[in-house]
Design a protein around this motif. Sequence first.
Motif, PDB file in Angstrom:
ATOM      1  N   VAL A 174       0.808  -1.201   0.000  1.00  0.00           N
ATOM      2  CA  VAL A 174       0.000   0.000   0.000  1.00  0.00           C
ATOM      3  C   VAL A 174       0.850   1.263   0.000  1.00  0.00           C
ATOM      4  CG1 VAL A 174      -1.643   1.330   1.376  1.00  0.00           C
ATOM      5  CG2 VAL A 174      -1.991  -1.104   1.019  1.00  0.00           C
ATOM      6  N   GLY A 175       1.945   1.305   0.722  1.00  0.00           N
ATOM      7  CA  GLY A 175       2.798   2.490   0.701  1.00  0.00           C
ATOM      8  C   GLY A 175       3.508   2.713   2.011  1.00  0.00           C
ATOM      9  N   GLN A 176       3.989   3.926   2.157  1.00  0.00           N
ATOM     10  CA  GLN A 176       4.765   4.283   3.325  1.00  0.00           C
ATOM     11  C   GLN A 176       3.875   4.320   4.550  1.00  0.00           C
ATOM     12  OE1 GLN A 176       6.694   8.007   2.693  1.00  0.00           O
ATOM     13  NE2 GLN A 176       7.328   7.479   0.646  1.00  0.00           N
ATOM     14  N   PRO A 177       4.443   4.035   5.721  1.00  0.00           N
ATOM     15  CA  PRO A 177       3.669   4.183   6.943  1.00  0.00           C
ATOM     16  C   PRO A 177       3.238   5.634   7.121  1.00  0.00           C
ATOM     17  CG  PRO A 177       5.734   3.034   7.363  1.00  0.00           C
ATOM     18  CD  PRO A 177       5.777   3.526   5.956  1.00  0.00           C
ATOM     19  N   ARG A 178       2.106   5.812   7.746  1.00  0.00           N
ATOM     20  CA  ARG A 178       1.577   7.149   7.995  1.00  0.00           C
ATOM     21  C   ARG A 178       2.597   7.981   8.782  1.00  0.00           C
ATOM     22  NH1 ARG A 178      -4.389   8.636   9.621  1.00  0.00           N
ATOM     23  NH2 ARG A 178      -4.007  10.769  10.234  1.00  0.00           N
ATOM     24  N   GLY A 179       2.839   9.218   8.339  1.00  0.00           N
ATOM     25  CA  GLY A 179       3.769  10.091   9.030  1.00  0.00           C
ATOM     26  C   GLY A 179       5.176  10.045   8.473  1.00  0.00           C
ATOM     27  N   ASP A 180       5.465   9.123   7.579  1.00  0.00           N
ATOM     28  CA  ASP A 180       6.789   9.066   6.968  1.00  0.00           C
ATOM     29  C   ASP A 180       6.800   9.924   5.706  1.00  0.00           C
ATOM     30  OD1 ASP A 180       7.426   7.311   8.941  1.00  0.00           O
ATOM     31  OD2 ASP A 180       8.051   5.696   7.638  1.00  0.00           O
ATOM     32  N   LEU A 199       9.350  10.861   2.014  1.00  0.00           N
ATOM     33  CA  LEU A 199      10.509  10.586   1.169  1.00  0.00           C
ATOM     34  C   LEU A 199      11.414  11.816   1.209  1.00  0.00           C
ATOM     35  CD1 LEU A 199      11.854   8.658  -0.864  1.00  0.00           C
ATOM     36  CD2 LEU A 199      10.614   9.859  -2.666  1.00  0.00           C
ATOM     37  N   ALA A 200      12.678  11.626   1.589  1.00  0.00           N
ATOM     38  CA  ALA A 200      13.565  12.777   1.766  1.00  0.00           C
ATOM     39  C   ALA A 200      14.976  12.501   1.276  1.00  0.00           C
ATOM     40  CB  ALA A 200      13.613  13.174   3.243  1.00  0.00           C
ATOM     41  N   THR A 201      15.663  13.581   0.945  1.00  0.00           N
ATOM     42  CA  THR A 201      17.086  13.612   0.656  1.00  0.00           C
ATOM     43  C   THR A 201      17.760  14.331   1.816  1.00  0.00           C
ATOM     44  OG1 THR A 201      16.756  13.714  -1.726  1.00  0.00           O
ATOM     45  CG2 THR A 201      18.843  14.549  -0.902  1.00  0.00           C
ATOM     46  N   ALA A 202      18.899  13.824   2.267  1.00  0.00           N
ATOM     47  CA  ALA A 202      19.619  14.463   3.376  1.00  0.00           C
ATOM     48  C   ALA A 202      20.606  15.488   2.837  1.00  0.00           C
ATOM     49  CB  ALA A 202      20.363  13.411   4.201  1.00  0.00           C
ATOM     50  N   TRP A 203      20.545  16.700   3.368  1.00  0.00           N
ATOM     51  CA  TRP A 203      21.516  17.749   3.118  1.00  0.00           C
ATOM     52  C   TRP A 203      22.120  18.105   4.466  1.00  0.00           C
ATOM     53  CZ3 TRP A 203      20.130  21.989  -0.927  1.00  0.00           C
ATOM     54  CH2 TRP A 203      19.779  21.384  -2.134  1.00  0.00           C
ATOM     55  N   SER A 249      15.269   8.346   0.843  1.00  0.00           N
ATOM     56  CA  SER A 249      14.789   7.295   1.716  1.00  0.00           C
ATOM     57  C   SER A 249      13.567   7.788   2.451  1.00  0.00           C
ATOM     58  CB  SER A 249      15.876   6.890   2.717  1.00  0.00           C
ATOM     59  OG  SER A 249      15.443   5.801   3.507  1.00  0.00           O
ATOM     60  N   SER A 250      12.759   6.873   2.881  1.00  0.00           N
ATOM     61  CA  SER A 250      11.605   7.203   3.693  1.00  0.00           C
ATOM     62  C   SER A 250      12.066   7.344   5.138  1.00  0.00           C
ATOM     63  CB  SER A 250      10.565   6.091   3.577  1.00  0.00           C
ATOM     64  OG  SER A 250       9.461   6.379   4.386  1.00  0.00           O
ATOM     65  N   ILE A 251      11.713   8.461   5.746  1.00  0.00           N
ATOM     66  CA  ILE A 251      12.108   8.722   7.125  1.00  0.00           C
ATOM     67  C   ILE A 251      10.883   9.136   7.926  1.00  0.00           C
ATOM     68  CG2 ILE A 251      14.465   9.389   6.528  1.00  0.00           C
ATOM     69  CD1 ILE A 251      13.501  12.327   7.067  1.00  0.00           C
ATOM     70  N   GLN A 252      11.030   9.129   9.241  1.00  0.00           N
ATOM     71  CA  GLN A 252       9.974   9.616  10.101  1.00  0.00           C
ATOM     72  C   GLN A 252       9.774  11.101   9.842  1.00  0.00           C
ATOM     73  OE1 GLN A 252      12.472   7.697  11.107  1.00  0.00           O
ATOM     74  NE2 GLN A 252      11.582   5.948  12.121  1.00  0.00           N
ATOM     75  N   GLY A 253       8.547  11.562   9.962  1.00  0.00           N
ATOM     76  CA  GLY A 253       8.236  12.947   9.666  1.00  0.00           C
ATOM     77  C   GLY A 253       8.400  13.882  10.846  1.00  0.00           C
ATOM     78  N   VAL A 254       7.881  15.079  10.671  1.00  0.00           N
ATOM     79  CA  VAL A 254       7.966  16.140  11.671  1.00  0.00           C
ATOM     80  C   VAL A 254       7.360  15.666  12.988  1.00  0.00           C
ATOM     81  CG1 VAL A 254       7.176  18.469  12.234  1.00  0.00           C
ATOM     82  CG2 VAL A 254       7.980  17.945   9.924  1.00  0.00           C
ATOM     83  N   GLY A 255       8.068  15.952  14.070  1.00  0.00           N
ATOM     84  CA  GLY A 255       7.610  15.573  15.396  1.00  0.00           C
ATOM     85  C   GLY A 255       8.092  14.203  15.842  1.00  0.00           C
ATOM     86  N   GLN A 256       8.696  13.448  14.934  1.00  0.00           N
ATOM     87  CA  GLN A 256       9.201  12.119  15.253  1.00  0.00           C
ATOM     88  C   GLN A 256      10.684  12.203  15.619  1.00  0.00           C
ATOM     89  OE1 GLN A 256       7.051   9.421  15.321  1.00  0.00           O
ATOM     90  NE2 GLN A 256       5.606  11.100  15.026  1.00  0.00           N
ATOM     91  N   THR A 257      11.161  11.215  16.348  1.00  0.00           N
ATOM     92  CA  THR A 257      12.560  11.183  16.777  1.00  0.00           C
ATOM     93  C   THR A 257      13.390  10.324  15.837  1.00  0.00           C
ATOM     94  OG1 THR A 257      11.907  11.463  19.082  1.00  0.00           O
ATOM     95  CG2 THR A 257      14.107  10.573  18.686  1.00  0.00           C
ATOM     96  N   ILE A 258      14.556  10.846  15.464  1.00  0.00           N
ATOM     97  CA  ILE A 258      15.552  10.075  14.723  1.00  0.00           C
ATOM     98  C   ILE A 258      16.871  10.184  15.480  1.00  0.00           C
ATOM     99  CG2 ILE A 258      14.472  10.339  12.450  1.00  0.00           C
ATOM    100  CD1 ILE A 258      16.585  12.481  11.822  1.00  0.00           C
TER     101      ILE A 258
END
Length: 169
Positions: free
Chosen positions: A21-27, A29-33, A77-86
């Motif tokens: 179905v797709g990415q988990p809710r809240g994730d 797709l991003a590029t790191a700078w 890569s798919s990463i956790q979104g705003v408000g999430q901890t990495i």
Amino acid sequence: MRRIACVFFATMLGMLGGCVVGQPRGDVLATAWSTNYTEDYIHDFELQTPSGGRLLLGGIQVKEFSKGGTGSGECCSSIQGVGQTIKVVWRISRHNDDEAQWKTYSRDVIVTGTMPSPKDKLQSYLIVRFFPNHEVEAELVPGDGDFGPENPRVDKLFSGRRVMRTMGE
């Protein structure tokens, strides 16, 4: 026994369907700078889940502030979104040090910034900023075309201007 096999099969199909179905809710797709507001040379950095799982996103060769303060990033890569901890893990040294002399640091950070709108299909940018005292922050900037130097969320270092930034600014 046949009933157990059917339940197992149905469960597996449900799990596989969830993957398709797709990415988990809240994730997102991003590029790191990356930007570096220190005089440490950052050989590389990696983004992880808080428990240490790899997110397959990071960067290399983040120059010292006095030498431009930016580095090469990775796409995508798919990463956790705003408000999430990495977790950000990075290694520093002088340019010619043997790898055995490199120092490793890590910090858990909460992703700040703005989530892309649901209709926005472009990838976003996760700006990882390194500060004195081995502090770091990560800000998500949506890939909506507003990534130029006039955007106050985008570091001036990306346009070649050495303008110091402080954490949380």
